[in-house]
Every structure is written in C-alpha cells, then in structure tokens.
Design a protein around this motif. Structure first.
Motif, mmCIF file in Angstrom:
data_model
loop_
_atom_site.group_PDB
_atom_site.id
_atom_site.type_symbol
_atom_site.label_atom_id
_atom_site.label_comp_id
_atom_site.label_asym_id
_atom_site.label_seq_id
_atom_site.Cartn_x
_atom_site.Cartn_y
_atom_site.Cartn_z
ATOM 1 N N ARG A 1 -1.453 13.164 -4.946
ATOM 2 C CA ARG A 1 -1.573 12.973 -3.497
ATOM 3 C C ARG A 1 -2.599 11.878 -3.239
ATOM 4 O O ARG A 1 -3.788 12.038 -3.511
ATOM 5 C CB ARG A 1 -1.995 14.286 -2.828
ATOM 6 N N VAL A 2 -2.106 10.728 -2.745
ATOM 7 C CA VAL A 2 -2.959 9.556 -2.541
ATOM 8 C C VAL A 2 -3.457 9.531 -1.097
ATOM 9 O O VAL A 2 -2.670 9.619 -0.158
ATOM 10 C CB VAL A 2 -2.188 8.256 -2.858
ATOM 11 N N LEU A 3 -4.775 9.422 -0.949
ATOM 12 C CA LEU A 3 -5.366 9.407 0.392
ATOM 13 C C LEU A 3 -5.252 8.031 1.044
ATOM 14 O O LEU A 3 -5.169 7.908 2.269
ATOM 15 C CB LEU A 3 -6.844 9.809 0.309
ATOM 16 N N ALA B 1 0.831 -1.211 0.000
ATOM 17 C CA ALA B 1 0.000 0.000 0.000
ATOM 18 C C ALA B 1 0.866 1.261 0.000
ATOM 19 O O ALA B 1 0.615 2.203 -0.767
ATOM 20 C CB ALA B 1 -0.935 -0.011 1.207
ATOM 21 N N LEU B 2 1.891 1.266 0.848
ATOM 22 C CA LEU B 2 2.785 2.427 0.893
ATOM 23 C C LEU B 2 3.535 2.594 -0.427
ATOM 24 O O LEU B 2 3.765 3.717 -0.895
ATOM 25 C CB LEU B 2 3.772 2.284 2.053
ATOM 26 N N PHE B 3 3.946 1.464 -1.013
ATOM 27 C CA PHE B 3 4.677 1.510 -2.274
ATOM 28 C C PHE B 3 3.799 2.085 -3.393
ATOM 29 O O PHE B 3 4.242 2.903 -4.199
ATOM 30 C CB PHE B 3 5.168 0.104 -2.638
ATOM 31 N N ILE B 4 2.524 1.698 -3.414
ATOM 32 C CA ILE B 4 1.599 2.219 -4.418
ATOM 33 C C ILE B 4 1.409 3.724 -4.247
ATOM 34 O O ILE B 4 1.430 4.488 -5.216
ATOM 35 C CB ILE B 4 0.240 1.498 -4.329
ATOM 36 N N MET B 5 1.264 4.144 -2.995
ATOM 37 C CA MET B 5 1.087 5.573 -2.725
ATOM 38 C C MET B 5 2.306 6.373 -3.163
ATOM 39 O O MET B 5 2.187 7.467 -3.724
ATOM 40 C CB MET B 5 0.807 5.785 -1.232
ATOM 41 N N GLU B 6 3.495 5.799 -2.939
ATOM 42 C CA GLU B 6 4.739 6.461 -3.341
ATOM 43 C C GLU B 6 4.868 6.489 -4.862
ATOM 44 O O GLU B 6 5.281 7.489 -5.453
ATOM 45 C CB GLU B 6 5.935 5.723 -2.712
ATOM 46 N N ALA B 7 4.487 5.379 -5.500
ATOM 47 C CA ALA B 7 4.636 5.263 -6.949
ATOM 48 C C ALA B 7 3.732 6.222 -7.706
ATOM 49 O O ALA B 7 4.051 6.639 -8.820
ATOM 50 C CB ALA B 7 4.348 3.820 -7.380
ATOM 51 N N ASP C 1 -8.864 16.477 -7.758
ATOM 52 C CA ASP C 1 -7.838 17.330 -8.367
ATOM 53 C C ASP C 1 -6.517 16.591 -8.608
ATOM 54 O O ASP C 1 -5.615 17.112 -9.257
ATOM 55 C CB ASP C 1 -7.595 18.591 -7.514
ATOM 56 N N SER C 2 -6.388 15.350 -8.071
ATOM 57 C CA SER C 2 -5.178 14.566 -8.289
ATOM 58 C C SER C 2 -5.414 13.404 -9.266
ATOM 59 O O SER C 2 -4.498 12.645 -9.561
ATOM 60 C CB SER C 2 -4.670 14.001 -6.956
ATOM 61 N N PHE C 3 -6.651 13.291 -9.716
ATOM 62 C CA PHE C 3 -6.996 12.128 -10.546
ATOM 63 C C PHE C 3 -6.171 12.045 -11.833
ATOM 64 O O PHE C 3 -5.632 11.000 -12.189
ATOM 65 C CB PHE C 3 -8.491 12.144 -10.879
ATOM 66 N N SER C 4 -6.062 13.157 -12.570
ATOM 67 C CA SER C 4 -5.329 13.151 -13.833
ATOM 68 C C SER C 4 -3.856 12.859 -13.606
ATOM 69 O O SER C 4 -3.220 12.182 -14.425
ATOM 70 C CB SER C 4 -5.500 14.491 -14.560
ATOM 71 N N LEU C 5 -3.305 13.338 -12.490
ATOM 72 C CA LEU C 5 -1.897 13.039 -12.175
ATOM 73 C C LEU C 5 -1.715 11.567 -11.871
ATOM 74 O O LEU C 5 -0.724 10.951 -12.250
ATOM 75 C CB LEU C 5 -1.434 13.859 -10.960
ATOM 76 N N ALA C 6 -2.690 10.986 -11.186
ATOM 77 C CA ALA C 6 -2.578 9.587 -10.765
ATOM 78 C C ALA C 6 -2.640 8.615 -11.945
ATOM 79 O O ALA C 6 -1.882 7.652 -12.013
ATOM 80 C CB ALA C 6 -3.687 9.249 -9.772
ATOM 81 N N ILE C 7 -3.508 8.897 -12.914
ATOM 82 C CA ILE C 7 -3.638 7.948 -14.036
ATOM 83 C C ILE C 7 -2.650 8.239 -15.154
ATOM 84 O O ILE C 7 -2.386 7.393 -15.997
ATOM 85 C CB ILE C 7 -5.063 7.945 -14.605
#
Length: 332
Positions: A302-304, A291-297, A322-328
């Motif tokens: 900004r992953v909640l 879980a931490l690795f996914i959040m870091e990756a 507001d972080s969705f486009s950055l995440a995908i």
C-alpha cells in the motif's frame, strides 16, 4: 565417367529430403567442388576447368580447356595450332578454337577426391545454415514448439524443424527440469546470421516468452483490444505485467485475470515444468501518470505517495513500515 543414374538420383533426393537442399543446388555444389579441386591438382587457380553432371544419363564430365592460338604466351592456358592438331588429328584446329583435355574422374588423385569431399561438406554446412536463417528469421519474437533431445548440466537441446537449438540453463524458468522426448515451448529471441552461419537464440526466461503466452491465452491481447505496455520479470518467481486499453468500457487487468483468475492461471500453469512453486504474475493497470503507475506497480504494497523527478528519471515511493518488505520484494 558413367555412374548408376538410378542410385545417383535416389541419393540426390535423400539429401534434398533430409537437409532441405534442392537437387539443382547439390549438383551445382558438386560441379563447383570438382572444378576447384581439379584446378588445385593442375597447379593453378586460373586454369580453365569445366565440369558437367547429368543425373538422368548418369554421367560426370570434367575437363581442362585451353585456347588455341598461333603463338603461345602461357602454355598453362593456351596451346598452339600445331600442337592441338598433332594431339587431336580428328579435328582441324585454328586460332580461336578451344582445345578440350578430358579428365577421367576415376583417374583423379586421391588427394583431389578428398578435397572434393571436404569442399562439398563445407558447402552443405553453409547451405544448411542459410536455410536455417531463412526458415527462422520470420519467427523472431514468437513461440515455437519442439522436442527435448538431450539434457545436461549446461541446458537443453531441442529439436525443431529438422534442426536443433540449444536452450542454456540460464534461459530456463527457475529450476525447471525436462526429460528427453518431452514437448517444450521456446521463444525465438533472435536469429543471427554471422560469419559462422545462422544461430538461433531461444529462451523461456525472457519477457517475450511471457508476452506470447499471454497473447495465446487472452483474446483481448491477441486482437489488440488490450495492450501490454511493459513487463518486469524474474523468471520462476514473479512477473508484473502492465496492461492498457483505449476502450474505456474494458477493464484491461480484469480481462487478463479472467473469472476467478481462470485466464491468468492458464498462463501461470505454463511457467515452469512440474514444480510446486509456480511463477506468480501480477497484472496491473498502466497509467501515463508516472506517480500513479508506480503506486499501481508496487501493489500489493500500500503506497501512500510517490515523488517523481521526470527529468532525472528518479522516483521515491512512500510506504508504511508494514508494507516495506512487500514494496521492495524478495531479496530487495
């Protein structure tokens, strides 16, 4: 048959220098080709044929050998004592001897000479491929440097160590362009030695190329203090590199990025060829906690939180709108 020994030796040395095939091997190839071609001329693959080449004396000897016997059962391989003595009165033959029938090289049929030439060409090609495999099999998963010798719409031909390899367009970084004569770094992804000979597979777009560049520029990766645990790469656009160190006093990500980003910029400058938009590299810390690795990756998003299903290798990451486009990422 006598030949010019000086010219013959010079030719052997030139082939050895240009093709990397030893003089001894070349002589062996020539003798084997003469034997095979003369057998074909005689009309039987089982003919006892011998060939001997002495480059120092400048002589080539080719002959058919028959066994001397009391009673002939196969006149292709044998000759009677009486016939042998009749044909060669200088020697008294007896059963068990060998009867030599000389074959002057200059009297060989044109078809036989062409056959020798064809077989030699094939043997040289096979030897070159074998040498190629032996030369590059230990260079798999390393970077080598060559010179661009041809560029077309399919990709780039690169000259390396007396041979050429083809770098397909899909293995380039983004839309990078090269010109003839330019120095280029390529990654040896594999060296296959199949029925068609050695084939060197090279790339600049695979993760291995980036991994080698990082090891070249970052001493902690080279000496193993910092380990690269994983790389996800979209060549020419963005790569994410997960790093880890067993030494708690070392910040693995910081060691890779360097002061003011100096270290990672040296790597970035080698990704792409003169283009304005260089490939971006994100260095992230590796964690055995999935879980931490996914959040870091997923940074810079900004992953909640992350819900991980280890059994089915499935995870859900939760982010603000507001972080969705950055995440995908670009194109999702």
């Amino acid at each position: 048959m006598a030949i010019n020994a000086t010219d013959f030796l010079a030719a052997l040395e030139e082939i050895e220098a240009t093709k990397g095939i030893s003089k001894e091997t070349i002589l062996q190839f020539l003798e084997e080709s003469l034997i095979k071609a003369y057998r074909k001329q005689l009309g039987g693959d089982d003919a006892n044929v011998r060939a001997s080449i002495d480059p120092e004396k400048g002589t080539i000897e080719l002959c058919q050998v028959k066994d001397v016997v009391k009673e002939v059962e196969d006149d292709f391989l044998q000759i009677s004592v009486e016939d042998a003595n009749a044909l060669d009165s200088k020697k008294k033959y007896k059963a068990g001897d060998e009867f030599i029938i000389e074959a002057p090289i200059d009297e060989l049929r044109k078809a036989t000479a062409m056959s020798v030439k064809s077989m030699l060409k094939q043997k040289f090609a096979e030897a070159e491929k074998s040498i190629l495999y032996e030369t590059f099999k230990d260079k798999i998963v390393t970077i080598i440097t060559g010179k661009v010798e041809k560029v077309d719409e399919r990709g780039v031909s690169v000259n390396i160590v007396k041979t050429s390899v083809f770098l397909p367009k899909k293995e380039l970084i983004g839309d990078e362009r090269f010109i003839v004569g330019e120095t280029i770094k390529i990654y040896v992804d594999d060296v296959a030695n199949g029925t068609k000979g050695a084939h060197i597979v090279v790339t600049r777009s695979k993760e291995g190329f980036l991994k080698c560049l990082l090891a070249e520029e970052i001493s902690e990766i080279y000496d193993g203090t910092v380990q690269i645990k994983a790389i996800a790469r979209e060549a020419g656009e963005r790569s994410k590199v997960a790093v880890y160190s067993k030494d708690p006093t070392i910040d693995p990500a910081g060691a890779c990025i360097g002061s003011n980003g100096g270290r990672i910029q040296k790597v970035v400058s080698q990704l792409g060829n003169g283009g304005i938009n260089k490939e971006k590299i994100d260095i992230i810390g590796y964690s055995e906690n999935t879980a931490l690795f996914i959040m870091e990756a997923l940074k810079p998003a900004r992953v909640l939180g992350a819900v991980v299903d280890e059994a089915n290798k499935h995870a859900i990451a939760i982010v603000n709108d507001d972080s969705f486009s950055l995440a995908i990422g670009r194109r999702g």
